[in-house]
Motif scaffolding. Structure first.
Motif, PDB file in Angstrom:
ATOM      1  N   TYR A   1       0.827  -1.198   0.000  1.00  0.00           N
ATOM      2  CA  TYR A   1       0.000   0.000   0.000  1.00  0.00           C
ATOM      3  C   TYR A   1       0.865   1.254   0.000  1.00  0.00           C
ATOM      4  CZ  TYR A   1       1.074   0.355   5.020  1.00  0.00           C
ATOM      5  OH  TYR A   1       1.715   0.460   6.231  1.00  0.00           O
ATOM      6  N   GLU A   2       0.214   2.365  -0.293  1.00  0.00           N
ATOM      7  CA  GLU A   2       0.907   3.649  -0.361  1.00  0.00           C
ATOM      8  C   GLU A   2       0.594   4.464   0.890  1.00  0.00           C
ATOM      9  OE1 GLU A   2       0.386   7.380  -3.240  1.00  0.00           O
ATOM     10  OE2 GLU A   2       1.259   5.649  -4.291  1.00  0.00           O
TER      11      GLU A   2
ATOM     12  N   THR B   1       2.159   8.160   3.347  1.00  0.00           N
ATOM     13  CA  THR B   1       2.975   9.377   3.363  1.00  0.00           C
ATOM     14  C   THR B   1       4.019   9.242   4.454  1.00  0.00           C
ATOM     15  OG1 THR B   1       1.072  10.672   2.617  1.00  0.00           O
ATOM     16  CG2 THR B   1       2.930  11.883   3.571  1.00  0.00           C
TER      17      THR B   1
ATOM     18  N   PRO C   1       5.192  10.615  -0.748  1.00  0.00           N
ATOM     19  CA  PRO C   1       4.511   9.316  -0.896  1.00  0.00           C
ATOM     20  C   PRO C   1       5.536   8.176  -0.933  1.00  0.00           C
ATOM     21  CG  PRO C   1       4.515  10.490  -2.985  1.00  0.00           C
ATOM     22  CD  PRO C   1       5.047  11.453  -1.960  1.00  0.00           C
TER      23      PRO C   1
ATOM     24  N   ARG D   1       5.821   3.503  -0.523  1.00  0.00           N
ATOM     25  CA  ARG D   1       5.086   2.234  -0.542  1.00  0.00           C
ATOM     26  C   ARG D   1       5.676   1.293   0.502  1.00  0.00           C
ATOM     27  NH1 ARG D   1       1.460   2.176  -4.341  1.00  0.00           N
ATOM     28  NH2 ARG D   1       1.006  -0.032  -4.048  1.00  0.00           N
TER      29      ARG D   1
ATOM     30  N   ASP E   1      -6.088   2.514   4.124  1.00  0.00           N
ATOM     31  CA  ASP E   1      -5.928   2.294   2.687  1.00  0.00           C
ATOM     32  C   ASP E   1      -6.851   1.173   2.206  1.00  0.00           C
ATOM     33  OD1 ASP E   1      -3.926   2.723   0.192  1.00  0.00           O
ATOM     34  OD2 ASP E   1      -4.348   0.590   0.428  1.00  0.00           O
TER      35      ASP E   1
END
Length: 635
Positions: free
Chosen positions: A248-249, A251, A257, A259, A332
């Protein structure tokens, strides 16, 4: 009691009870042991038990002086030969001493192969551990493609005695001597497993109505196919998850950003507590917990705080970072699932799918006529959706209707633009006991399974796996012994009243330890050859019984041949929480709906040569290093 905690406790005891004095320990394992350990332990846990290195028994290994080797492996002639090579009767040994722990019962003929190395072996025991604990109430038998390996034309796991032995080790780990139940209409394979297992678990001391129910996959072919909108099942069905690993991505600290990969398992308390809730409730629950976490984490230092307060804050920081990552993960996943649920086309598909599976519309109107099914189905497969969903719906309709005509099936394939190869997913349902086409005569008459009528909160979540009906009937002593045979003690199928309070006590699991089969004089000779060898295993069955008695809860083990779905796994937890029973579920493998469809498609194809047995390594878990190195990595 948690199966995963129980197996972890068994492995820990194995390592701790190997009397090595001041010597270092090396753990030598085969592929089967690797999969078991990797399912429930991280490398850091082994290191904390003074294991300096973990090696593959099949690879060339360096000699290590001042080291004791702990072997954990299947009792095969090949493994026994490798052990004797490490401790030859004449010549230098690879290690100072050996401690041998077999995963299951070792035949006397194989065991005699250890005679040349007898004086070098301090311990020889059997762990009764031939299954993989996937969750606290879920286990598998380690088949990556269980459906093909059991039901395929080139089935590789069709030895009923092997399956019975593996199920016996599950019972042993739970300290159970259950009554074996099997359908009177079950396949010859399922009946053979049941008939082989019952003598293994028989005991004159049986005091409870604990049972193990062995089922063919064909008992319910709908559950592995339907969309399920509880959190775990929806994530596995709708998102890209590879062997419980999700990317998932998020911050990062600098606002950029990034992963990250995360494992979806019971170590994540958010996942553990929310996985069986409907997705409609998950997002609000995550938001609520996040606010509570922020409020707690925001408690910082006030002016004039002393050094101890600063140290306390610094200690909390790693845990706070880990928790923040967990929230990022679940926000997410929940956000992506919600995007599906906001899509009107997706919801229409799911409602129609439920109409077909349940054989009735939301209003209760039954879909009795062929035209009704055809109308529901044609509206689905004419849409622009992927072929796996089209196959899913045609399979569901075929199952719900108990077969259709070849002409209608051909028309549906044409409407959905389904290739001949893809059509096998529907046609091969016959190998699982379903009727696919009715041409040339009526379908074989079967006992009509009446699904229990239940209230539902969401129109998109009306389907309930059939095993829940069976489980409730067993718990309430309503499951017919004529339809589902009891192979022993049928008079005990009325359990005593037990408290319905849910107590998944992991401490009780710590008392559930491996037992050791006696091999007469020869086995006694092996034990006696090592002065100071641990004899704790001799008292372990009593410890297991004591732990079971302390919970005062009968146990139900449901085993489905081939594969189970995530909605069926949820049933074990729901029944355990709402009854006075501990319920567990297992199969050869666990499959997402897409995997199930693809496996059914392969049932009439020859199996691929060789089967990949090693699981993909998870963060901090074990995997064999490629090449000549025999160590295991903590990745």
């Amino acid at each position: 009691m948690s199966l995963a905690h129980n197996v972890r406790a068994t492995v820990k005891r194995m390592v701790m009870e190997a009397q090595t004095g001041d010597a270092w320990k090396v753990l030598v394992i085969d592929e089967a042991a690797l999969r078991i350990i990797s399912s429930c332990m991280y490398m850091s846990a082994l290191i904390s038990l003074d294991v300096t290195v973990v090696e593959n028994i099949n690879k060339k290994r360096k000699a290590m002086k001042g080291v004791h080797a702990i072997y954990m492996c299947a009792p095969t002639p090949e493994n026994i030969h490798l052990i004797t090579e490490d401790f030859p009767k004449h010549g230098k040994c690879r290690y100072d001493k050996g401690h041998v722990y077999f995963l299951s019962a070792c035949p006397d003929t194989h065991l005699k192969g250890l005679v040349p190395s007898l004086k070098h072996l301090a311990t020889v025991q059997e762990l009764n551990l031939e299954f993989i604990p996937r969750e606290s109430r879920v286990f598998t038998l380690g088949a990556d493609d269980g459906l093909v390996s059991v039901y395929g034309e080139q089935a590789t796991r069709n030895n009923h005695m092997d399956v019975a032995t593996q199920l016996f080790t599950v019972c042993k780990q739970l300290g159970e001597t259950p009554i074996v139940r099997v359908s009177s209409e079950a396949s010859a394979f399922a009946k053979a497993i049941a008939e082989s297992l019952q003598p293994m678990v028989n005991s004159p001391k049986r005091k409870s109505a604990s049972q193990i129910l062995i089922l063919d996959r064909g008992i319910d072919l709908t559950s592995p196919l339907v969309h399920e909108l509880t959190y775990q099942a929806a994530v596995m069905d709708l998102l890209e998850v590879d062997k419980d690993e999700y990317e998932y991505e998020f911050t990062d600290g600098s606002g950029r950003p990034a992963r990250r990969k995360a494992m979806l398992n019971e170590a994540d308390d958010i996942w553990d507590t929310l996985r069986h809730k409907h997705v409609a409730h998950v997002s609000s629950e995550i938001s609520k917990r996040l606010k509570e976490f922020k409020a707690q984490a925001g408690t910082g230092l006030e002016a004039g705080s002393d050094t101890n307060a600063l140290k306390s804050l610094l200690k909390r920081m790693p845990q706070q970072r880990e928790k923040t990552q967990q929230f990022s993960l679940h926000l997410d996943m929940a956000s992506r699932i919600n995007q599906f649920c906001k899509d009107s086309v997706f919801l229409r598909h799911i409602r129609t799918e439920q109409n077909i599976a349940c054989k009735e519309r939301v209003e209760g109107e039954e879909l009795q006529k062929v035209e009704s099914f055809y109308f529901e189905l044609s509206g689905l497969i004419a849409d622009d959706v992927n072929v796996l969903d089209k196959l899913r719906w045609i399979m569901l309709a075929t199952i719900a209707k108990d077969g259709t005509s070849a002409a209608e099936l051909a028309e549906l394939f044409e409407l959905g633009n389904i290739s001949e190869q893809e059509q096998l997913a529907v046609r091969n349902l016959s190998q699982l006991g379903a009727t696919v086409t009715l041409d040339g005569g009526r379908a074989k008459k079967k006992s009509k399974k009446q699904r229990r009528k239940r209230d539902f909160e969401f129109a998109e979540s009306r389907w309930v796996p059939f095993i829940k009906d069976l489980g409730e009937d067993i718990i309430n002593s309503k499951l017919s012994t004529e339809e589902y045979l009891a192979l022993a003690s049928p008079e005990m199928l009325k359990p005593k009243h037990t408290s319905a309070a849910y107590d998944d006590d992991d401490d009780a699991g710590e008392a559930q330890v491996q037992s050791k089969r006696q091999h007469g004089k020869f086995f006694a000779k092996l034990r006696g050859s090592a002065p100071g060898a641990s004899s704790a295993a001799a008292t372990r069955p009593a410890a297991a019984e004591a732990a079971h008695a302390s919970t005062d809860r009968p146990r139900l083990i449901i085993f489905v041949l081939g594969a189970i779905g995530y909605n069926e796994m949820r049933v074990a937890y729901e029944l355990s929480e709402t009854s006075g029973w501990d319920v567990y579920i297992g199969s050869h493998s666990i499959m997402r709906p897409q995997q199930f469809i693809q496996s059914v498609q392969k049932l009439c194809q020859p199996s691929a040569a060789g089967e990949a047995s090693a699981q993909q390594a998870q963060p901090g878990q074990l995997s064999f290093v490629a090449g000549k190195s025999t160590n295991l990595l903590a990745v």
